[in-house]
Design a protein around this motif. Structure first.
Motif, short mmCIF file in Angstrom:
data_model
loop_
_atom_site.label_atom_id
_atom_site.label_comp_id
_atom_site.label_asym_id
_atom_site.label_seq_id
_atom_site.Cartn_x
_atom_site.Cartn_y
_atom_site.Cartn_z
N UNK A 161 0.75 -1.32 -0.04
CA UNK A 161 -0.14 -0.18 0.01
C UNK A 161 0.86 1.38 -0.04
N UNK A 162 0.31 2.34 -0.85
CA UNK A 162 1.27 3.70 -0.98
C UNK A 162 0.47 4.61 -0.11
N UNK A 163 -0.75 4.73 -0.68
CA UNK A 163 -1.59 5.88 -0.35
C UNK A 163 -3.13 5.37 -0.41
N UNK A 164 -3.93 5.81 0.40
CA UNK A 164 -5.32 5.48 0.44
C UNK A 164 -6.12 6.92 0.64
N UNK A 165 -7.35 7.28 0.08
CA UNK A 165 -8.21 8.17 0.37
C UNK A 165 -9.59 7.69 0.57
N UNK A 166 -10.04 7.98 1.80
CA UNK A 166 -11.53 7.29 1.91
C UNK A 166 -12.41 8.42 1.46
N UNK A 167 -13.87 7.86 1.48
CA UNK A 167 -14.64 8.53 0.96
C UNK A 167 -14.98 10.00 1.53
N UNK A 168 -14.59 10.24 2.78
CA UNK A 168 -14.65 11.42 3.35
C UNK A 168 -13.36 12.28 3.19
N UNK A 169 -12.43 11.76 2.41
CA UNK A 169 -11.06 12.47 2.12
C UNK A 169 -9.92 12.38 3.08
N UNK A 170 -10.38 11.37 4.24
CA UNK A 170 -9.08 11.22 4.99
C UNK A 170 -8.30 10.32 4.13
N UNK A 171 -6.97 10.67 4.57
CA UNK A 171 -5.50 10.05 3.82
C UNK A 171 -4.72 9.28 4.75
N UNK A 172 -4.20 8.37 4.19
CA UNK A 172 -3.06 7.77 4.65
C UNK A 172 -1.94 7.32 3.96
#
Length: 119
Positions: free
Chosen positions: A47-58
């Motif tokens: 995993x490099x990056x993720x963005x949830x439906x509410x725009x939270x990122x990791x």
């Protein structure tokens, strides 16, 4: 038919930048969590990056401060801005869309785009 189509990969020198795009079709994009993964030769997909439906990122620790992911729900598109690229960022980058409901999980992948960083 669900499709995730990545673009924007290529060859870049170390220290350079690239912006990857992933356009989704066949899904209600706004309800999907989106992510970017990569796989280097001989290594596991990570995993490099993720963005949830509410725009939270990791972000993975290895890319924090250099990569930024964003999404445009109106365009059904997720982006990965990659700055200060390093040779160890060389990999095939994959877009992922994921949505969980009470009865079924939806999980879709793009075909990948190659990113090569030369030293």
């Amino acid at each position: 038919q669900v499709q995730l189509v990545e673009s924007g990969g290529g060859l870049v020198q170390a220290g350079g930048s690239l912006r990857l795009s992933c356009v989704a079709s066949g899904i209600i994009f706004s309800v999907y969590d989106m992510a970017w993964y990569r796989q280097a030769p001989g290594k596991q997909r990570e995993l490099v990056a993720k963005i949830a439906t509410g725009d939270n990122t990791n972000y993975a620790d290895s890319v924090k401060g250099r990569f930024t992911t964003s999404r445009d729900n109106a365009k059904n598109t997720v982006y990965l801005q990659m700055n200060t690229l390093k040779p160890e960022d060389t990999a095939v980058y994959y877009c992922n869309a994921r949505h969980s409901s009470p009865f079924v999980n939806y999980d879709y992948w793009g075909q990948g785009t190659q990113v090569t960083v030369s030293s």
